[in-house]
Design an enzyme around this catalytic site. Sequence first.
Site, PDB file in Angstrom:
ATOM      1  NE  ARG A  17      20.878  24.214  52.672  1.00 30.77           N
ATOM      2  CZ  ARG A  17      20.406  23.347  51.774  1.00 30.77           C
ATOM      3  NH1 ARG A  17      19.106  23.343  51.484  1.00 30.77           N
ATOM      4  NH2 ARG A  17      21.228  22.516  51.163  1.00 30.77           N
ATOM      5  CE  LYS A  24      17.749  30.953  47.589  1.00 27.13           C
ATOM      6  NZ  LYS A  24      16.944  29.743  47.900  1.00 27.13           N
ATOM      7  NE  ARG A 424      68.468  54.885  25.861  1.00 25.93           N
ATOM      8  CZ  ARG A 424      68.906  54.448  24.704  1.00 25.93           C
ATOM      9  NH1 ARG A 424      70.167  54.680  24.347  1.00 25.93           N
ATOM     10  NH2 ARG A 424      68.115  53.790  23.886  1.00 25.93           N
TER      11      ARG A 424
END
Length: 448
Positions: A17, A24, A424
């Site tokens: 189920r 399960k 940078r």
Amino acid sequence: MSLELSVVVLAAGMGTRMKSALPKVMHKVAGKPMVNHVIDAAAKLDAVKTMVVVGPDMPKLVEAVAPHPTFEQTNRLGTAHAVLAAKDGLLGLTGNVLVLYADSPLFTAETLKRLVDAREEGDHSVAVLGFRPDDPTGYGRLVTDGKTGMLTAIVEDKECDDAQRLINFCNSGVMCFRAEDMIATLEAIDNTNAKGEYYLTDAVEVARNNGKSCVAVEVDEAETLGVNSRPQLAAAEAILQDRLRTNAMNEGATLIDPASVFLSADTKLGRDVIVEPNVVFGPGVTVGDNTVIKAFSHLESCVVGQGADIGPYARLRPGAEIGDGAKVGNFVEIKKAIVEDGAKVNHLSYIGDARVGAKANIGAGTITCNYDGYRKQHTDIGAGAFIGSNSSLVAPVEIGDGAIVGAGSTVTGKIDKDALVLTRAERTEKPGWAAAFRDKMRALTGKK
């Protein structure tokens, strides 16, 4: 409870189920497989031996219950047949044998102890846990002697007469046997019933026919829930979450909105921890005293020190270690990394495979570039270092104590203590270029 206790856990059911490829009883409640909840409850009673009955081709289940021995029920011919699959493990046992179901994860150790104590104190052959539902329809009835209170029979619902159908004392399935006569009792059970199966419930009739006594012990219905479907799995989760939340609050944690907080079975919250709404604790989380876990955070397999400040919207993944007084802010992800005492990672950052030294500050948008497509590499950020916003730290990289990384930098290699690093590109500015560009595009497109 003074005699030895052994345990048989029945886990061979297919669980059709559930509509799952997973056995399960391997489905999880509060982050732990149901079968392990059952084994852990028995362990609290100092069981000397725990055996698990499995079905064919269940290697994941066998692995999950290790090092406990497993026995295979090849043909599923009923619950008594399932217990006898472990006959080799039952031989020579003394004291008590508790039979549990791996799909019933809500029984507490306290309840199981009451059952064992009741069997032992009266030296009964069998003791059974029973409960009283509002509607007993569908459950086996526990029939007791009105004078002695002893259990005289377990009658399946379909076989009840009119008087028995009015009984609301029902069978939970959990039983405790006197070990010395358990095998003989089970082997005397036959399969003369509609399904042709060997029912464990018939052990009461066998024992009584042999002049031995049986007893029933009442338990709250909430503990008896068996999980056979996804809705029942969700129901078990809800019950266990309520228990875990209540226990956490009783132990000194504040859950502002308990119903929105989800805990795992092993979650450990210190005293005066505050948990805001919508927080999820996966397995393996320990949180120290006086820490705040802010809303919408997710923690899993991590350790958080005392007085830390986590979230909102923080994610602590496996291997994260957050020091005392450290801060992990909104939309920050930490994975397999140490954030030492007093360090701050406050905004929009990813820190993985790294160490962030004590009192270091990680600027918004900083990421550790820890994966090159093949290998994970380590980033080490020294104590008191300052990492400017939107920096990328390309591992392997080592940033010395007190060093400063300028915002927007991409850093590799080693940076000395107290150094300033800027990576940078040099700024270029062209006056009036933007206005000229717009004029040109208007002329080409006709758009204003």
